[in-house]
Enzyme design. Structure first.
Site, PDB file in Angstrom:
ATOM      1  N   HIS A   9      38.524  34.117  43.445  1.00  0.00           N
ATOM      2  CA  HIS A   9      38.305  32.769  43.957  1.00  0.00           C
ATOM      3  C   HIS A   9      39.326  31.768  43.459  1.00  0.00           C
ATOM      4  O   HIS A   9      39.143  30.563  43.586  1.00  0.00           O
ATOM      5  CB  HIS A   9      36.869  32.315  43.664  1.00  0.00           C
ATOM      6  CG  HIS A   9      35.911  32.850  44.687  1.00  0.00           C
ATOM      7  ND1 HIS A   9      35.802  34.189  44.937  1.00  0.00           N
ATOM      8  CD2 HIS A   9      35.068  32.240  45.537  1.00  0.00           C
ATOM      9  CE1 HIS A   9      34.915  34.368  45.905  1.00  0.00           C
ATOM     10  NE2 HIS A   9      34.446  33.206  46.288  1.00  0.00           N
ATOM     11  N   ASP A  63      29.286  24.703  40.224  1.00  0.00           N
ATOM     12  CA  ASP A  63      28.541  24.312  41.435  1.00  0.00           C
ATOM     13  C   ASP A  63      28.222  25.547  42.273  1.00  0.00           C
ATOM     14  O   ASP A  63      27.167  25.652  42.876  1.00  0.00           O
ATOM     15  CB  ASP A  63      29.388  23.375  42.311  1.00  0.00           C
ATOM     16  CG  ASP A  63      29.582  22.028  41.655  1.00  0.00           C
ATOM     17  OD1 ASP A  63      28.897  21.749  40.654  1.00  0.00           O
ATOM     18  OD2 ASP A  63      30.426  21.258  42.145  1.00  0.00           O
ATOM     19  N   GLU A  97      26.610  14.309  38.779  1.00  0.00           N
ATOM     20  CA  GLU A  97      27.858  14.567  39.514  1.00  0.00           C
ATOM     21  C   GLU A  97      28.085  13.413  40.484  1.00  0.00           C
ATOM     22  O   GLU A  97      27.299  12.459  40.523  1.00  0.00           O
ATOM     23  CB  GLU A  97      27.769  15.876  40.313  1.00  0.00           C
ATOM     24  CG  GLU A  97      28.285  17.074  39.575  1.00  0.00           C
ATOM     25  CD  GLU A  97      28.833  18.179  40.483  1.00  0.00           C
ATOM     26  OE1 GLU A  97      29.123  17.917  41.670  1.00  0.00           O
ATOM     27  OE2 GLU A  97      28.979  19.311  39.981  1.00  0.00           O
TER      28      GLU A  97
HETATM   29  P1  FAD Z   1      39.576  35.059  39.634  1.00  0.00           P
HETATM   30  O1  FAD Z   1      40.058  34.054  40.594  1.00  0.00           O
HETATM   31  O2  FAD Z   1      39.483  36.441  40.096  1.00  0.00           O
HETATM   32  O3  FAD Z   1      40.460  34.988  38.292  1.00  0.00           O
HETATM   33  C1  FAD Z   1      40.865  33.770  37.732  1.00  0.00           C
HETATM   34  C2  FAD Z   1      41.773  33.990  36.524  1.00  0.00           C
HETATM   35  O4  FAD Z   1      41.011  34.545  35.473  1.00  0.00           O
HETATM   36  C3  FAD Z   1      42.912  34.966  36.779  1.00  0.00           C
HETATM   37  O5  FAD Z   1      44.021  34.611  36.008  1.00  0.00           O
HETATM   38  C4  FAD Z   1      42.359  36.287  36.300  1.00  0.00           C
HETATM   39  O6  FAD Z   1      43.366  37.186  35.905  1.00  0.00           O
HETATM   40  C5  FAD Z   1      41.499  35.840  35.125  1.00  0.00           C
HETATM   41  N1  FAD Z   1      40.333  36.691  34.926  1.00  0.00           N
HETATM   42  C6  FAD Z   1      39.390  37.040  35.818  1.00  0.00           C
HETATM   43  N2  FAD Z   1      38.454  37.802  35.226  1.00  0.00           N
HETATM   44  C7  FAD Z   1      38.824  37.931  33.938  1.00  0.00           C
HETATM   45  C8  FAD Z   1      38.285  38.613  32.824  1.00  0.00           C
HETATM   46  N3  FAD Z   1      37.163  39.313  32.907  1.00  0.00           N
HETATM   47  N4  FAD Z   1      38.937  38.525  31.650  1.00  0.00           N
HETATM   48  C9  FAD Z   1      40.078  37.816  31.521  1.00  0.00           C
HETATM   49  N5  FAD Z   1      40.637  37.162  32.552  1.00  0.00           N
HETATM   50  C10 FAD Z   1      40.019  37.220  33.743  1.00  0.00           C
HETATM   51  N6  FAD Z   1      35.086  26.092  39.003  1.00  0.00           N
HETATM   52  C11 FAD Z   1      34.360  25.288  38.201  1.00  0.00           C
HETATM   53  O7  FAD Z   1      34.657  25.141  37.016  1.00  0.00           O
HETATM   54  N7  FAD Z   1      33.285  24.611  38.697  1.00  0.00           N
HETATM   55  C12 FAD Z   1      32.881  24.737  39.983  1.00  0.00           C
HETATM   56  O8  FAD Z   1      31.900  24.127  40.378  1.00  0.00           O
HETATM   57  C13 FAD Z   1      33.617  25.601  40.841  1.00  0.00           C
HETATM   58  N8  FAD Z   1      33.256  25.777  42.124  1.00  0.00           N
HETATM   59  C14 FAD Z   1      33.985  26.615  42.925  1.00  0.00           C
HETATM   60  C15 FAD Z   1      33.605  26.794  44.260  1.00  0.00           C
HETATM   61  C16 FAD Z   1      34.315  27.643  45.083  1.00  0.00           C
HETATM   62  C17 FAD Z   1      33.864  27.835  46.512  1.00  0.00           C
HETATM   63  C18 FAD Z   1      35.469  28.302  44.587  1.00  0.00           C
HETATM   64  C19 FAD Z   1      36.274  29.182  45.476  1.00  0.00           C
HETATM   65  C20 FAD Z   1      35.875  28.113  43.279  1.00  0.00           C
HETATM   66  C21 FAD Z   1      35.139  27.272  42.445  1.00  0.00           C
HETATM   67  N9  FAD Z   1      35.491  27.072  41.112  1.00  0.00           N
HETATM   68  C22 FAD Z   1      34.746  26.249  40.301  1.00  0.00           C
HETATM   69  C23 FAD Z   1      36.724  27.670  40.600  1.00  0.00           C
HETATM   70  C24 FAD Z   1      36.491  28.968  39.863  1.00  0.00           C
HETATM   71  O9  FAD Z   1      35.953  28.679  38.591  1.00  0.00           O
HETATM   72  C25 FAD Z   1      37.810  29.681  39.724  1.00  0.00           C
HETATM   73  O10 FAD Z   1      38.200  30.122  40.977  1.00  0.00           O
HETATM   74  C26 FAD Z   1      37.807  30.803  38.712  1.00  0.00           C
HETATM   75  O11 FAD Z   1      39.079  31.381  38.778  1.00  0.00           O
HETATM   76  C27 FAD Z   1      36.711  31.845  38.864  1.00  0.00           C
HETATM   77  O12 FAD Z   1      36.855  32.661  39.971  1.00  0.00           O
HETATM   78  P2  FAD Z   1      36.825  34.248  39.863  1.00  0.00           P
HETATM   79  O13 FAD Z   1      35.721  34.690  39.004  1.00  0.00           O
HETATM   80  O14 FAD Z   1      36.879  34.733  41.253  1.00  0.00           O
HETATM   81  O15 FAD Z   1      38.161  34.551  39.063  1.00  0.00           O
END
Ligand code: FAD
Length: 517
Positions: free
Chosen positions: A77, A147, A260
């Site tokens: 994400h 969120d 918020e």
């Molecule tokens: P990824 O996008 O897959 O990874 C993000 C980063 O973390 C990359 O660098 C990856 O290599 C690293 N990573 C992933 N997993 C691990 C692991 N296990 N160990 C070490 N590194 C790791 N953020 C907020 O703070 N508040 C919100 O309300 C919020 N709402 C969102 C709503 C939507 C619809 C979306 C798309 C995103 C939102 N986000 C929010 C952002 C979200 O926190 C980030 O996208 C975050 O990167 C988490 O997504 P992911 O778990 O898919 O991680």
């Protein structure tokens, strides 16, 4: 040689129902893209680890090569390729969560003031899974959320993890007791504030640079039964900000559990305007109630008060509880300067409240904007500069809206541990999250234009000297990153990188370091 190893690793850890080459290709394609939909990078292979040892083996194997990198992918994400590894290995962290049985475990620790409860969860678990497991099995839940809950534990802990609860309970990086981490040298370590604290704090907000989070221990608390959810509208940013800042600095016994807010367009556009304000079960937006001098941009403050069951089955008592909670909200809202009559209130279940963005996802999937590009920009802006930011950016550059939410709400710096890797604004105790969550709708501006506008906003922040930091930063090269962190934090970041990932194998998609040969 390397790919042969990866084939074996993938075969050993492939979930049983994944039908083979097609699933492997599909996984490869998914790992080459992300929610942002603006960059792509094809990995050499996708590894589906079943255990922390599988993660360690993949990292050690990469270390033995001249240039292979490794990226943990949570749920993909990110919006700028942060979880990608061009020509490298992508660790599908969802596989680690799905293969672990039981996926989550309750940990009870006896302490002086009574037992403390924790959830041990895999790094690839979704927050949504943690919520459902905790509430259903134990009547407990973490205190701090995002969120949207279809994000992974490891993904948000690598960034911050914020929502309306952050001002009171801290961000998600302040709500972790212990981590199991596989560092860039392929070692698996358990760390906490008292054991290997430097690694623990490095990893929190560490953008995946120091290790892969394979397990996190999250404190649990009694889950509320219901939530009094309220939105109110302001015509003036100054009044909105004054009230929001007052609310986030109330003593705990007089505070909401969630604060918020967002800016929206003073018009009837279904996405950007008045229709974006009412909540399910709330009133209709009556624009006739807006003050005559209201400008092109209005503000919506959103608050929530948790209601706990005292385990009385009696319906009447439940009605009394509801009445008391609604009265408490009315009392807390009374001094606020919102537009009277533009109030939207509903009582909803706790899980429903936390799952509220799922409805947005369903609608966006229906209209195609979930799969379209998302040129998002997230910033932390000091309270010192937020009124100026509002005038210059929100009212000046974005007055027609962005086809998605423009979140703008305050939180407190004292709830963030300065030892984590997260970079925050320098000045004062209060800073704002500004989240420009653009959803591209057909017929809207081209993605390039929106990306260019994000660039212009960042330039305006710099030119005007706003005390700000990017949240989910996306920079290229060490000098931009050094500016992002500032001298002292950057030095610490470099020292930690040299210690925990000396070959710069991890998270190449952040574009901070180049893989050492
Ligand atoms: P990824 O996008 O897959 O990874 C993000 C980063 O973390 C990359 O660098 C990856 O290599 C690293 N990573 C992933 N997993 C691990 C692991 N296990 N160990 C070490 N590194 C790791 N953020 C907020 O703070 N508040 C919100 O309300 C919020 N709402 C969102 C709503 C939507 C619809 C979306 C798309 C995103 C939102 N986000 C929010 C952002 C979200 O926190 C980030 O996208 C975050 O990167 C988490 O997504 P992911 O778990 O898919 O991680």
């Amino acid at each position: 040689m390397m790919l042969a190893y990866m084939d074996r690793a993938a075969a050993a850890t492939e979930p049983e129902d994944a039908g083979e080459p097609a699933a492997a290709v599909a996984a490869g394609c998914a790992a080459a893209t992300d929610f942002g939909g603006m960059v792509s990078a094809m990995p050499a292979a996708v590894v589906r680890p079943a255990t922390a040892d599988d993660v360690a083996s993949a990292i050690r194997a990469a270390a033995r090569t001249a240039g292979l990198t490794v990226a943990a992918r949570g749920n993909g994400h990110s919006v700028a390729g942060q979880a990608m590894a061009e020509g490298g290995l992508v660790l599908d962290m969802r596989a680690l969560a799905l293969s672990r049985r039981p996926q989550m475990q309750l940990v009870v620790v006896s302490a002086a003031g009574g037992a403390r409860y924790y959830a041990d969860v895999p790094g690839g678990a979704l927050w949504e899974e943690v919520l459902h497991w905790g509430v259903k099995n134990h009547g407990m839940a973490p205190a701090s959320w995002t969120d949207y809950l279809r994000l992974t534990v490891g993904g948000t802990l690598s960034n911050g993890g914020v929502s309306g609860q952050s001002f009171r309970y801290g961000p998600q990086v302040s709500n972790v007791a212990e981590l199991e981490v596989v560092t860039g040298d392929g070692e698996c370590r358990v760390c906490s504030p008292s054991s290997h604290p430097d690694l623990f704090f490095a990893v929190l907000g560490g953008l995946g640079q120091f290790g892969v989070i394979t397990r996190a221990r999250i404190p649990l608390h009694k889950a509320p039964q219901a939530v009094q959810w309220t939105r109110v509208v302001y015509g003036s940013f100054e009044e909105y900000a004054a009230d929001a800042e007052w609310l986030v600095t109330r003593p705990a016994e007089a505070a909401f559990d969630y604060v918020e807010g967002f800016a929206f367009v003073n018009g009837d556009d279904p996405v950007n305007g008045w229709p974006s304000v009412p909540i399910p079960g709330g009133a209709r937006f009556d624009p006739a109630l807006l003050p005559a001098g209201a400008g092109p941009v209005l503000y919506c403050l959103e608050v929530a008060l948790y209601q706990y069951s005292d385990d009385r089955p009696d319906d009447e008592d439940e009605e009394d509880d509801k009445g008391a909670a609604a009265a408490a909200v009315r009392r807390m809202m009374a001094p606020l300067k919102y537009v009277r009559g533009l109030e939207f209130a509903a009582e909803v279940g706790y899980v429903d409240f936390l799952s509220r963005v799922n409805r947005v996802e369903e609608e966006a999937r229906r209209n195609g904007s979930w799969d379209a590009p998302h040129p998002w920009l997230n910033l932390f802006v000091s309270a010192r500069d937020i009124a100026d930011f509002d005038r210059t950016v929100i009212k000046g550059m974005l007055a027609d809206g962005i086809d998605g939410p423009m979140l703008i709400y305050p939180m407190l710096k004292s709830k963030w541990d300065p030892n984590t890797s997260v970079a925050l604004p320098e000045e004062g105790e209060i800073f704002y999250l500004v989240a420009l969550l653009r959803f591209c709708r057909g017929g809207g501006p081209a993605v390039d234009e929106l990306v260019a506008q994000n660039g212009a906003i960042l330039r305006a922040c710099r030119a005007n000297g706003y005390d700000h930091k990017a949240y989910f930063p996306s920079y290229r090269g060490e000098s931009e990153w050094a500016r992002h962190f500032g001298d002292v934090r950057w030095r610490r970041f470099l020292e930690r990188k040299a210690l925990y990932d000396p070959l710069a194998i991890l998270a190449p998609g952040q574009k901070i370091f180049s893989r050492a040969p």
